[in-house]
Design a protein around this motif. Structure first.
Motif, PDB file in Angstrom:
ATOM      1  N   VAL A 432      20.632  -4.028 -38.525  1.00 30.06           N
ATOM      2  CA  VAL A 432      21.944  -4.671 -38.548  1.00 30.06           C
ATOM      3  C   VAL A 432      21.960  -5.683 -39.692  1.00 30.06           C
ATOM      4  N   ASP A 434      24.232  -8.580 -41.691  1.00 33.68           N
ATOM      5  CA  ASP A 434      25.365  -9.476 -41.487  1.00 33.68           C
ATOM      6  C   ASP A 434      26.330  -9.343 -42.663  1.00 33.68           C
ATOM      7  N   ASP A 435      27.430  -8.596 -42.439  1.00 29.72           N
ATOM      8  CA  ASP A 435      28.425  -8.379 -43.492  1.00 29.72           C
ATOM      9  C   ASP A 435      29.714  -9.149 -43.232  1.00 29.72           C
ATOM     10  N   SER A 437      31.428  -9.005 -40.428  1.00 29.84           N
ATOM     11  CA  SER A 437      32.182  -8.379 -39.348  1.00 29.84           C
ATOM     12  C   SER A 437      31.705  -8.915 -37.999  1.00 29.84           C
ATOM     13  N   THR A 439      30.455  -7.382 -35.463  1.00 29.09           N
ATOM     14  CA  THR A 439      29.223  -6.774 -34.964  1.00 29.09           C
ATOM     15  C   THR A 439      28.102  -6.794 -35.985  1.00 29.09           C
ATOM     16  N   GLY A 440      28.437  -6.943 -37.269  1.00 25.56           N
ATOM     17  CA  GLY A 440      27.479  -6.716 -38.331  1.00 25.56           C
ATOM     18  C   GLY A 440      27.534  -5.261 -38.755  1.00 25.56           C
ATOM     19  N   LYS A 441      26.989  -4.987 -39.911  1.00 30.34           N
ATOM     20  CA  LYS A 441      26.980  -3.615 -40.421  1.00 30.34           C
ATOM     21  C   LYS A 441      25.717  -2.898 -39.958  1.00 30.34           C
ATOM     22  N   THR A 466      26.301   3.976 -42.668  1.00 27.89           N
ATOM     23  CA  THR A 466      26.672   2.623 -42.269  1.00 27.89           C
ATOM     24  C   THR A 466      27.922   2.651 -41.393  1.00 27.89           C
ATOM     25  N   ASN A 467      28.047   1.593 -40.571  1.00 23.66           N
ATOM     26  CA  ASN A 467      29.194   1.448 -39.679  1.00 23.66           C
ATOM     27  C   ASN A 467      29.344  -0.038 -39.350  1.00 23.66           C
ATOM     28  N   SER A 468      30.568  -0.568 -39.441  1.00 26.73           N
ATOM     29  CA  SER A 468      30.799  -2.000 -39.190  1.00 26.73           C
ATOM     30  C   SER A 468      31.636  -2.253 -37.949  1.00 26.73           C
ATOM     31  N   THR A 469      31.662  -1.278 -37.029  1.00 28.80           N
ATOM     32  CA  THR A 469      32.440  -1.432 -35.798  1.00 28.80           C
ATOM     33  C   THR A 469      31.581  -1.155 -34.572  1.00 28.80           C
ATOM     34  N   TRP A 475      31.398   6.600 -39.591  1.00 30.00           N
ATOM     35  CA  TRP A 475      30.161   6.242 -40.280  1.00 30.00           C
ATOM     36  C   TRP A 475      30.284   6.747 -41.709  1.00 30.00           C
TER      37      TRP A 475
END
Length: 529
Positions: A432, A434-435, A437, A439-441, A466-469, A475
């Motif tokens: 994970v 930290d982007d 978002s 949840t984080g990326k 990658t996925n930020s949700t 993805w």
């Protein structure tokens, strides 16, 4: 665990105790947009060929060409061939090398039944001396050939595969690899099943990256430290588990985020599977209270029933403050494999009753290889593969609010598929970043990358998702920092890569494995996410 058997475990042991390769622990910083491809050959799998006549970097001696989308390739869609009724016929590519450097050359081939003399090797261009080559005869279906090359004083070499024909004789070639041994390499010799963490609860040591390998050439598990954000690694310890000579696999490393039992916050824990060739297997737990420099045996966490197999321990602390071990269990009646969890009330000295996390009604299903991480919002996410039956070793995930209750064990979970229909198969790992978002990326790695039909995708061995949700929704594909385009379903190439964010959070460090001759080495690099 992906269809592991006692034979596979014995093979693993034999590979890992093979000879040492030259050591090097220094890696140059990788530009943010770069990807590290250790394979020096261009178009190594012939996927860039556009006609039956070889082109680009590849050339012919005698009669040779390319098979395009014939269904014969070892990987991808295409392969090369050499075929004639007399003389020497080969494919070759000239590649720039560094003098006095050791290289590992690997290629895949299959031949006609009347093949009696062929070679894969490297020589000085212009008919110069052969640096080394491996002879083959009739090999039947696809077989890997590997040879160690010393470049000597040469600055370039011709890498070739070919045969002497007598009558209609042919050989097909695919997935060549020429790798410099030592550059950007984690440790020396074999280093399989890597893992890495960034210290966050260790006082003055915070920010260091600690990496581990399940097994190296010295028949021990190795611990490495980086103090420069993953640019270089130094070996700082070895874990000498007494059961290691009986087989070791699938280790994990974890930093305690809080005190657990009599272990203080920041304690490092190391767990692995032991005894594959001296059943029953066991999951052994070790602890370090000095950031990985020294280690002490904590416990035998679990022992399988007689004749049984236990694989892939993964450690976390759940919301109740209990040390939790997730693992793959082949001993449950009526199930080929079950993904389990077990809790310790005293920091890993003892463990209680195991519970299923994923246990499917299909008796041939094999959920396993769990990796658990915490999202920024506190939710836990678990990724895992499901092999066996019709599952194809696709990658799934599920979430938990407390790290203990993961929902209905009889449900497969959510399969991870990219927005273009491509997906990973085998050995998933996740981190994970930290982007910004909620949840984080999420950044996901896996061994193989396939298209919507299950065939090998062009991004195989060079892709992350990658996925930020929080795992839901789309993805997206990005380029992996470490390139292993020859990745295949074996116990080394791109097998369970390690991922850890860099300090600034804009990049991710990847450690992945690949064959260098008959030795499975680990390489590391950093790339933008």
């Amino acid at each position: 665990m992906t269809q592991r058997t006692l034979l596979a475990a014995l093979t693993l042991m034999a590979l890992l105790v093979s000879g040492l390769l030259p050591a090097a622990s220094r890696a140059e910083a990788v530009p943010a947009s770069a990807t590290t491809d250790p394979n020096l050959l261009s178009d190594p799998g012939f996927e860039q060929q556009t006609s039956a006549s070889l082109g680009g970097a590849w050339h012919c001696v005698g009669n040779c060409g390319a098979d395009l989308a014939k269904g014969w390739a070892h990987g991808g869609s295409n392969n090369a061939f050499a075929r004639y009724n007399s003389g020497w016929n080969s494919v070759y590519q000239t590649v720039t090398v560094t003098p006095n450097t050791t290289y590992a050359l690997t290629g895949w081939l299959r031949t006609s039944t009347n093949s009696t003399e062929g070679y894969i090797g490297a020589r000085v261009p212009g008919g110069g001396p052969v640096r080394n080559e491996d002879r083959f005869a009739a090999v039947g279906d696809w077989q890997r050939v590997s040879v160690t090359i010393d470049s000597g004083d040469a600055t370039s070499l011709d890498v070739y595969g070919g045969l002497w024909a007598s009558g209609d004789t042919w050989a097909q070639f695919d997935d060549f690899s020429l790798i410099s041994v030592g550059s950007d390499q984690l440790g020396a010799g074999s280093n399989m099943y890597p893992r890495a963490i960034r210290l966050q609860h260790s006082g003055s040591a915070n920010g260091q990256i600690i990496a581990s390998s399940s097994y190296d050439a010295q028949r021990v598990s190795s611990i490495y430290r980086s103090t420069d954000d993953g640019r270089t690694f130094t070996k700082i310890a070895a874990i000498n588990e007494p059961r290691a000579p009986q087989g070791v696999c699938c280790a994990s490393i974890y930093e305690l985020p809080q005190a657990v039992g009599d272990l203080p916050e920041g304690t490092l824990l190391f767990a692995a599977s032991y005894g594959a060739n001296a059943l029953p297997m066991s999951l052994e737990l070790w602890a370090s209270t000095d950031h990985g420099v020294t280690w002490a045996k904590r416990s035998t966490a679990l022992t399988a029933t007689p004749g049984g197999h236990l694989w892939e321990p993964e450690l976390r602390v759940n919301a109740e403050g209990q040390l939790t071990m997730y693992y793959s269990d082949e001993t449950r009646p009526g199930h080929s494999q079950t993904l389990m969890e077990v809790f310790s009330p005293d920091g890993g000295r003892t463990f209680g009753k195991p519970y299923p996390v994923v246990e499917l009604s299909d008796p041939g299903a094999r959920p396993g290889m769990a990796v658990v991480r915490e999202l920024k919002n506190g939710t836990r996410i678990m990724t895992y593969e499901i092999c066996g039956s019709s599952y194809g070793c696709d990658v799934y995930f599920r979430t938990s609010s407390d790290g203990a209750d993961w929902g209905n064990p009889g449900a497969a979970g959510t399969r991870i598929v990219a927005s273009d229909g491509t997906r990973f198969q085998h050995t998933p790992t996740i981190t994970v970043v930290d982007d910004g978002s909620a949840t984080g990326k999420l950044v996901l790695a896996g061994q193989l990358y396939v298209n919507s039909t299950g065939a090998r995708d062009g991004g195989n061995g060079i892709t992350l998702l990658t996925n930020s949700t929080g795992g839901a929704g789309a993805w997206h594909r990005i380029v992996a920092p470490v390139s292993v385009p020859q990745a295949a379903n074996n116990i080394c190439d791109n097998y369970s890569p390690a991922l850890v964010p860099t300090a600034a959070g804009r990049h991710v460090l990847e450690i992945s494995t690949m064959w260098a001759g008959d030795t499975c080495i680990a390489r590391f690099a950093t790339g933008r996410v």
